[in-house]
Enzyme design. Structure first.
Site, PDB file in Angstrom:
ATOM      1  N   GLY A  46       0.829  -1.200   0.000  1.00  0.00           N
ATOM      2  CA  GLY A  46       0.000   0.000   0.000  1.00  0.00           C
ATOM      3  C   GLY A  46       0.863   1.248   0.000  1.00  0.00           C
ATOM      4  O   GLY A  46       2.008   1.212   0.467  1.00  0.00           O
ATOM      5  N   GLN A  51       3.296  10.016   0.730  1.00  0.00           N
ATOM      6  CA  GLN A  51       4.583   9.327   0.899  1.00  0.00           C
ATOM      7  C   GLN A  51       5.538   9.580  -0.273  1.00  0.00           C
ATOM      8  O   GLN A  51       6.729   9.332  -0.160  1.00  0.00           O
ATOM      9  CB  GLN A  51       4.373   7.817   1.071  1.00  0.00           C
ATOM     10  CG  GLN A  51       3.683   7.447   2.375  1.00  0.00           C
ATOM     11  CD  GLN A  51       3.451   5.951   2.472  1.00  0.00           C
ATOM     12  OE1 GLN A  51       2.453   5.440   1.986  1.00  0.00           O
ATOM     13  NE2 GLN A  51       4.376   5.236   3.086  1.00  0.00           N
ATOM     14  N   CYS A  93       5.593  -0.102   7.283  1.00  0.00           N
ATOM     15  CA  CYS A  93       5.273   1.057   6.444  1.00  0.00           C
ATOM     16  C   CYS A  93       6.500   1.408   5.610  1.00  0.00           C
ATOM     17  O   CYS A  93       7.618   1.395   6.123  1.00  0.00           O
ATOM     18  CB  CYS A  93       4.899   2.230   7.346  1.00  0.00           C
ATOM     19  SG  CYS A  93       4.507   3.739   6.445  1.00  0.00           S
ATOM     20  N   LEU A  94       6.280   1.725   4.346  1.00  0.00           N
ATOM     21  CA  LEU A  94       7.415   2.069   3.477  1.00  0.00           C
ATOM     22  C   LEU A  94       8.122   3.340   3.954  1.00  0.00           C
ATOM     23  O   LEU A  94       9.277   3.562   3.621  1.00  0.00           O
ATOM     24  CB  LEU A  94       6.940   2.225   2.030  1.00  0.00           C
ATOM     25  CG  LEU A  94       6.468   0.922   1.369  1.00  0.00           C
ATOM     26  CD1 LEU A  94       5.915   1.178  -0.020  1.00  0.00           C
ATOM     27  CD2 LEU A  94       7.598  -0.101   1.303  1.00  0.00           C
ATOM     28  N   HIS A 135      -4.733   1.969   7.466  1.00  0.00           N
ATOM     29  CA  HIS A 135      -3.337   2.410   7.592  1.00  0.00           C
ATOM     30  C   HIS A 135      -3.059   3.520   6.569  1.00  0.00           C
ATOM     31  O   HIS A 135      -2.503   4.560   6.913  1.00  0.00           O
ATOM     32  CB  HIS A 135      -2.401   1.207   7.369  1.00  0.00           C
ATOM     33  CG  HIS A 135      -0.941   1.548   7.304  1.00  0.00           C
ATOM     34  ND1 HIS A 135      -0.017   1.059   8.197  1.00  0.00           N
ATOM     35  CD2 HIS A 135      -0.236   2.326   6.442  1.00  0.00           C
ATOM     36  CE1 HIS A 135       1.183   1.535   7.893  1.00  0.00           C
ATOM     37  NE2 HIS A 135       1.070   2.294   6.809  1.00  0.00           N
ATOM     38  N   GLU A 136      -3.468   3.279   5.321  1.00  0.00           N
ATOM     39  CA  GLU A 136      -3.200   4.273   4.261  1.00  0.00           C
ATOM     40  C   GLU A 136      -4.019   5.543   4.479  1.00  0.00           C
ATOM     41  O   GLU A 136      -3.533   6.648   4.226  1.00  0.00           O
ATOM     42  CB  GLU A 136      -3.500   3.679   2.883  1.00  0.00           C
ATOM     43  CG  GLU A 136      -2.662   2.468   2.482  1.00  0.00           C
ATOM     44  CD  GLU A 136      -1.175   2.649   2.666  1.00  0.00           C
ATOM     45  OE1 GLU A 136      -0.687   3.788   2.537  1.00  0.00           O
ATOM     46  OE2 GLU A 136      -0.484   1.664   2.965  1.00  0.00           O
ATOM     47  N   HIS A 139      -2.413   7.982   6.711  1.00  0.00           N
ATOM     48  CA  HIS A 139      -1.390   8.827   6.064  1.00  0.00           C
ATOM     49  C   HIS A 139      -1.999  10.139   5.571  1.00  0.00           C
ATOM     50  O   HIS A 139      -1.344  11.180   5.584  1.00  0.00           O
ATOM     51  CB  HIS A 139      -0.774   8.103   4.862  1.00  0.00           C
ATOM     52  CG  HIS A 139       0.310   7.134   5.216  1.00  0.00           C
ATOM     53  ND1 HIS A 139       1.498   7.505   5.812  1.00  0.00           N
ATOM     54  CD2 HIS A 139       0.414   5.796   5.039  1.00  0.00           C
ATOM     55  CE1 HIS A 139       2.263   6.447   5.997  1.00  0.00           C
ATOM     56  NE2 HIS A 139       1.623   5.380   5.530  1.00  0.00           N
TER      57      HIS A 139
HETATM   58 ZN    ZN Z   1       2.398   3.487   5.598  1.00  0.00          ZN
END
Ligand code: ZN
Length: 173
Positions: A46, A51, A93-94, A135-136, A139
């Site tokens: 995701g 990001q 998370c990236l 989660h996304e 962000h």
């Molecule tokens: Zn994330």
């Protein structure tokens, strides 16, 4: 399609609240294509636009495990209902590389959003997809999963990431 640079915590940009997308046009579709490419390259399941330094309310997700890619695109996602029951997943998370923690979230969520073509859609998600969407969506509000941890744990992770970032910058210079 272009692979874009993913911002790493601590970065004040990640803490911004993203703006609504007014119209899903070719520019937005190009951004979504790049986001999917960036997510696959990372690799991750995701990614939110913030990001890759674009503060727009867009997320992409792909939970498919086999070769066949099944990207999901969500523009301006809104939660209609969340379940009262929680489930726990180990999240990463990236933007928080190498760090994982068990996080409790509602195990189902019903959302509305615009799809890749700007069509209004609704989705009832459960399990991993529900967790991933939430989660996304966090962000988009400038929230990271580490914000749910104790202050001590969070500070430890942020300190570690700061050190890693400094080391990376040294190599680039
Ligand atoms: Zn994330």
């Amino acid at each position: 399609m272009t692979i874009r640079k993913i911002l790493i915590e601590p970065d004040p940009f990640l803490r911004q609240v993203s703006h609504e997308v007014e119209k899903v046009d070719d520019e937005i579709r190009k951004l979504m294509d790049d986001m999917v490419e960036t997510m696959y390259a990372a690799p991750g399941i995701g990614l939110a636009a913030i990001q890759v330094r674009v503060p727009k309310r867009i997320i992409v997700i792909d939970l498919s495990k086999d070769e066949k890619k099944e990207p999901l695109y969500f523009v301006n996602p809104k939660i209609i209902v969340k379940s009262k029951n929680n489930s726990t997943y180990e999240e990463g998370c990236l933007s928080v590389p190498g760090q994982f923690a068990e996080i409790d979230r509602p195990d189902q969520c019903h959302i509305s959003y615009l799809d890749y073509n700007g069509q209004k859609k609704e989705l009832k998600a459960e399990g991993l997809l529900a967790t991933c969407i939430q989660h996304e969506m966090d962000h988009l509000e400038g929230i990271l999963f580490i914000d749910y941890l104790s202050k001590l744990k969070k500070n430890f992770i942020v300190k570690k990431l700061s050190k890693q970032k400094k080391a990376l910058e040294r190599i680039v210079v």
